[in-house]
Design a protein around this motif. Structure first.
Motif, PDB file in Angstrom:
ATOM      1  N   GLY A  54     -11.179  -2.647  12.370  1.00 36.12           N
ATOM      2  CA  GLY A  54      -9.788  -2.277  12.626  1.00 36.12           C
ATOM      3  C   GLY A  54      -9.599  -0.939  13.287  1.00 36.12           C
ATOM      4  N   ILE A  55     -10.623  -0.112  13.280  1.00 38.05           N
ATOM      5  CA  ILE A  55     -10.475   1.226  13.867  1.00 38.05           C
ATOM      6  C   ILE A  55     -11.106   1.338  15.242  1.00 38.05           C
ATOM      7  CG2 ILE A  55     -10.299   2.326  11.609  1.00 38.05           C
ATOM      8  CD1 ILE A  55     -13.205   3.238  11.938  1.00 38.05           C
ATOM      9  N   GLU A  56     -11.718   0.259  15.704  1.00 41.75           N
ATOM     10  CA  GLU A  56     -12.405   0.314  16.997  1.00 41.75           C
ATOM     11  C   GLU A  56     -11.482   0.700  18.142  1.00 41.75           C
ATOM     12  OE1 GLU A  56     -14.199  -3.527  17.284  1.00 41.75           O
ATOM     13  OE2 GLU A  56     -15.817  -3.003  15.913  1.00 41.75           O
ATOM     14  N   HIS A  57     -10.260   0.165  18.147  1.00 43.15           N
ATOM     15  CA  HIS A  57      -9.336   0.465  19.244  1.00 43.15           C
ATOM     16  C   HIS A  57      -8.456   1.675  18.946  1.00 43.15           C
ATOM     17  CE1 HIS A  57      -6.641  -1.843  16.671  1.00 43.15           C
ATOM     18  NE2 HIS A  57      -5.640  -1.374  17.379  1.00 43.15           N
ATOM     19  N   LYS A  58      -8.783   2.410  17.901  1.00 44.49           N
ATOM     20  CA  LYS A  58      -8.001   3.595  17.549  1.00 44.49           C
ATOM     21  C   LYS A  58      -8.868   4.839  17.488  1.00 44.49           C
ATOM     22  CE  LYS A  58      -4.175   1.373  15.333  1.00 44.49           C
ATOM     23  NZ  LYS A  58      -3.131   1.594  14.367  1.00 44.49           N
ATOM     24  N   ASP A  59      -9.849   4.894  18.344  1.00 44.48           N
ATOM     25  CA  ASP A  59     -10.708   6.063  18.474  1.00 44.48           C
ATOM     26  C   ASP A  59     -11.389   6.437  17.156  1.00 44.48           C
ATOM     27  OD1 ASP A  59     -11.923   7.988  20.077  1.00 44.48           O
ATOM     28  OD2 ASP A  59     -10.354   9.482  19.677  1.00 44.48           O
ATOM     29  N   GLY A  60     -11.730   5.412  16.368  1.00 50.24           N
ATOM     30  CA  GLY A  60     -12.465   5.626  15.130  1.00 50.24           C
ATOM     31  C   GLY A  60     -11.640   6.097  13.950  1.00 50.24           C
ATOM     32  N   MET A  61     -10.341   6.159  14.103  1.00 51.07           N
ATOM     33  CA  MET A  61      -9.470   6.622  13.016  1.00 51.07           C
ATOM     34  C   MET A  61      -8.525   5.505  12.602  1.00 51.07           C
ATOM     35  SD  MET A  61     -10.349   9.775  12.537  1.00 51.07           S
ATOM     36  CE  MET A  61      -9.020  10.358  11.532  1.00 51.07           C
ATOM     37  N   LEU A  62      -8.284   5.389  11.316  1.00 47.52           N
ATOM     38  CA  LEU A  62      -7.340   4.399  10.817  1.00 47.52           C
ATOM     39  C   LEU A  62      -5.978   5.055  10.659  1.00 47.52           C
ATOM     40  CD1 LEU A  62      -6.678   1.615   9.758  1.00 47.52           C
ATOM     41  CD2 LEU A  62      -7.438   2.353   7.500  1.00 47.52           C
ATOM     42  N   HIS A  63      -5.046   4.632  11.466  1.00 45.29           N
ATOM     43  CA  HIS A  63      -3.664   5.097  11.389  1.00 45.29           C
ATOM     44  C   HIS A  63      -2.824   3.888  10.984  1.00 45.29           C
ATOM     45  CE1 HIS A  63      -4.815   8.796  13.408  1.00 45.29           C
ATOM     46  NE2 HIS A  63      -5.382   8.069  14.359  1.00 45.29           N
ATOM     47  N   LEU A  64      -2.644   3.704   9.705  1.00 46.49           N
ATOM     48  CA  LEU A  64      -1.913   2.550   9.201  1.00 46.49           C
ATOM     49  C   LEU A  64      -0.424   2.866   9.168  1.00 46.49           C
ATOM     50  CD1 LEU A  64      -2.440  -0.291   8.040  1.00 46.49           C
ATOM     51  CD2 LEU A  64      -2.523   0.764   5.778  1.00 46.49           C
ATOM     52  N   ALA A  65       0.357   2.106   9.924  1.00 40.20           N
ATOM     53  CA  ALA A  65       1.807   2.292   9.929  1.00 40.20           C
ATOM     54  C   ALA A  65       2.371   1.695   8.654  1.00 40.20           C
ATOM     55  CB  ALA A  65       2.431   1.616  11.157  1.00 40.20           C
TER      56      ALA A  65
ATOM     57  N   LYS B  81       0.846   4.138  -2.926  1.00 36.84           N
ATOM     58  CA  LYS B  81       0.609   5.556  -2.614  1.00 36.84           C
ATOM     59  C   LYS B  81       1.833   6.430  -2.925  1.00 36.84           C
ATOM     60  CE  LYS B  81      -2.652   6.980  -0.984  1.00 36.84           C
ATOM     61  NZ  LYS B  81      -3.784   7.599  -1.680  1.00 36.84           N
ATOM     62  N   GLY B  82       2.919   5.827  -3.411  1.00 35.91           N
ATOM     63  CA  GLY B  82       4.104   6.591  -3.755  1.00 35.91           C
ATOM     64  C   GLY B  82       4.985   6.937  -2.572  1.00 35.91           C
ATOM     65  N   VAL B  83       4.755   6.297  -1.437  1.00 39.42           N
ATOM     66  CA  VAL B  83       5.534   6.564  -0.230  1.00 39.42           C
ATOM     67  C   VAL B  83       6.801   5.697  -0.191  1.00 39.42           C
ATOM     68  CG1 VAL B  83       5.477   6.461   2.309  1.00 39.42           C
ATOM     69  CG2 VAL B  83       3.469   7.225   1.046  1.00 39.42           C
ATOM     70  N   LEU B  84       6.722   4.484  -0.732  1.00 35.57           N
ATOM     71  CA  LEU B  84       7.810   3.505  -0.669  1.00 35.57           C
ATOM     72  C   LEU B  84       8.230   3.132  -2.085  1.00 35.57           C
ATOM     73  CD1 LEU B  84       9.429   1.538   1.250  1.00 35.57           C
ATOM     74  CD2 LEU B  84       7.592  -0.120   0.841  1.00 35.57           C
ATOM     75  N   SER B  85       9.533   3.136  -2.330  1.00 34.70           N
ATOM     76  CA  SER B  85      10.024   2.780  -3.669  1.00 34.70           C
ATOM     77  C   SER B  85       9.797   1.290  -3.941  1.00 34.70           C
ATOM     78  CB  SER B  85      11.513   3.093  -3.801  1.00 34.70           C
ATOM     79  OG  SER B  85      12.281   2.160  -3.052  1.00 34.70           O
ATOM     80  N   ARG B  86       9.734   0.951  -5.215  1.00 35.81           N
ATOM     81  CA  ARG B  86       9.564  -0.448  -5.604  1.00 35.81           C
ATOM     82  C   ARG B  86      10.732  -1.297  -5.111  1.00 35.81           C
ATOM     83  NH1 ARG B  86       6.440  -3.329  -9.125  1.00 35.81           N
ATOM     84  NH2 ARG B  86       7.335  -5.314  -9.771  1.00 35.81           N
ATOM     85  N   SER B  87      11.949  -0.763  -5.210  1.00 33.65           N
ATOM     86  CA  SER B  87      13.117  -1.545  -4.778  1.00 33.65           C
ATOM     87  C   SER B  87      13.090  -1.803  -3.272  1.00 33.65           C
ATOM     88  CB  SER B  87      14.424  -0.876  -5.201  1.00 33.65           C
ATOM     89  OG  SER B  87      14.573   0.381  -4.581  1.00 33.65           O
TER      90      SER B  87
ATOM     91  N   LEU C 140       0.833  -1.207   0.000  1.00 37.16           N
ATOM     92  CA  LEU C 140       0.000   0.000   0.000  1.00 37.16           C
ATOM     93  C   LEU C 140       0.870   1.261   0.000  1.00 37.16           C
ATOM     94  CD1 LEU C 140      -2.810  -1.018   2.518  1.00 37.16           C
ATOM     95  CD2 LEU C 140      -3.074  -0.581   0.061  1.00 37.16           C
ATOM     96  N   ALA C 141       1.944   1.246   0.777  1.00 34.33           N
ATOM     97  CA  ALA C 141       2.854   2.393   0.803  1.00 34.33           C
ATOM     98  C   ALA C 141       3.458   2.622  -0.585  1.00 34.33           C
ATOM     99  CB  ALA C 141       3.955   2.179   1.841  1.00 34.33           C
TER     100      ALA C 141
END
Length: 156
Positions: free
Chosen positions: A135-146, A92-98, A88-89
């Motif tokens: 997946g967001i129940e224990h994160k106060d309703g927000m998805l923070h995907l590391a 989204k252009g956050v992580l290079s293919r290599s 996913l990273a």
């Protein structure tokens, strides 16, 4: 922690993994693992911030683990979750293919999975729909995907 926080730990794991018995890298691997985890956890001991790098791989890993009815060991699902988050990273252009391929190769060389056809748990739409609700129940309703932005580094 190596993938998202410590390039050195990632390298040591790559070097030392060939022989799971005690080897030249074992001490450094253990020390770096402990130190890296403590550095990440210490500033947020009471989880005042729900944005946690230590959740890397677990967010999606727990979802697909439940979809597969817990029939594969937990660590293997975390490996799949790390691979999915890395992919996913990359999308989204956050992580290079290599770097993504480097992460995949390390996960696979450790004997972990990056995908499974069993249980239909890795069909992209199924875990995504589930993480957006459960997946967001224990994160106060927000998805923070590391996600990693390079080997050993994640966005802050």
């Amino acid at each position: 922690m190596a993938i998202i926080k410590s390039p050195r730990l990632f390298h040591v794991i790559e070097m030392g993994q060939l022989d799971l018995a005690y080897n030249a890298y074992t001490h450094e691997m253990i020390n770096l693992s402990i130190r890296t985890m403590l550095e990440e956890l210490q500033p947020n001991l009471y989880e005042e911030s729900l944005i946690r790098l230590v959740d890397f791989g677990h967010e999606l890993g727990h979802i697909i683990e439940s979809l597969a009815k817990f029939n594969i060991p937990h660590g293997e699902f975390v490996g799949i979750g790390m691979a999915m988050s890395s992919f996913l990273a990359h999308l989204k252009g956050v992580l290079s293919r290599s770097d993504m391929e480097h992460i995949f190769n390390c996960i696979l060389s450790l004997g972990l999975l990056i995908y499974t056809d069993e249980y239909n748990c890795c069909n992209a739409h199924i875990p995504w729909n589930k993480i957006r609700t459960e997946g967001i129940e224990h994160k106060d309703g927000m998805l923070h995907l590391a996600v990693p932005e390079a080997v050993g580094q994640a966005p802050s």
